[in-house]
Design an enzyme around this catalytic site. Structure first.
Site, mmCIF file in Angstrom:
data_model
loop_
_atom_site.group_PDB
_atom_site.id
_atom_site.type_symbol
_atom_site.label_atom_id
_atom_site.label_comp_id
_atom_site.label_asym_id
_atom_site.label_seq_id
_atom_site.Cartn_x
_atom_site.Cartn_y
_atom_site.Cartn_z
ATOM 1 N N ASP A 23 0.853 -1.178 0.000
ATOM 2 C CA ASP A 23 0.000 0.000 0.000
ATOM 3 C C ASP A 23 0.892 1.233 0.000
ATOM 4 O O ASP A 23 2.088 1.145 0.296
ATOM 5 C CB ASP A 23 -0.929 0.006 1.215
ATOM 6 N N ASP A 24 0.299 2.376 -0.324
ATOM 7 C CA ASP A 24 1.066 3.614 -0.322
ATOM 8 C C ASP A 24 1.360 4.087 1.085
ATOM 9 O O ASP A 24 2.438 4.594 1.377
ATOM 10 C CB ASP A 24 0.360 4.705 -1.132
ATOM 11 N N ASP A 35 -2.035 4.580 7.824
ATOM 12 C CA ASP A 35 -2.370 5.763 8.613
ATOM 13 C C ASP A 35 -2.796 5.323 10.009
ATOM 14 O O ASP A 35 -1.964 5.129 10.886
ATOM 15 C CB ASP A 35 -3.471 6.549 7.895
#
Length: 165
Positions: free
Chosen positions: A99-100, A103
């Site tokens: 994933d980028d 969070d």
């Protein structure tokens, strides 16, 4: 876009490509992977770069929605992981999730439940979700909003001091 207390971290295409290749370098030390699962949409670009760099030919997606523009909400799985990739994992194959960003970790938890033995890698990590990933490149503070290159256009930015000259 960002609140007054929130930091802004714009990432260019060049920087994102370099960081994604750096992620591939770190992952290469773990040996080969049999498949990569990109978390759509943010993980599509880094997963493609990692798959190319590590010569992974089985590329899969899982679609999870947790944001509506900049507001984090309920997590919804829009597309499950395909049965052939789940079988690779069940058969002892090495699966990589990309994933980028991690969070708060909500998306990461949902995908980890689908593939509990997979190696989870992100380009960027924030403190609340950092412990859910195995490999990442850059940690940013929880109050930083990352502007990815696909979200940006070239525009004037005021100085941090708020000055106008």
């Amino acid at each position: 876009m960002t609140s007054p207390n929130q930091k802004s971290f714009p990432v260019t295409w060049d920087q994102f490509h370099r960081d994604s290749r750096a992620l591939a370098w770190r992952l290469a030390a773990n040996g080969g992977y049999d498949a990569v699962v990109a978390i759509a949409r943010g993980g599509l670009v880094p997963a493609a770069i990692v798959a190319r760099e590590l010569n992974i030919r089985t590329v899969e997606t899982v679609a999870v929605k947790s944001y509506d523009h900049q507001n984090q909400g309920m997590i919804k799985v829009l597309k499950e992981i395909s049965q052939p990739v789940l079988e690779i994992a069940k058969g002892g194959g090495k699966v990589l999730i990309v994933d980028d960003l991690v969070d708060t970790g909500g998306t990461a938890r949902v995908v980890r439940e689908m593939l509990p033995g997979a190696h989870f890698a992100t380009v960027y990590a924030k403190p609340k979700g950092r412990d859910l990933v195995d490999t990442f490149i850059t940690e940013v503070s929880q109050d930083t909003w990352i502007f990815f290159p696909w979200d940006l256009d070239v525009a004037y930015v005021a100085p941090i001091s708020g000055g106008t000259d």
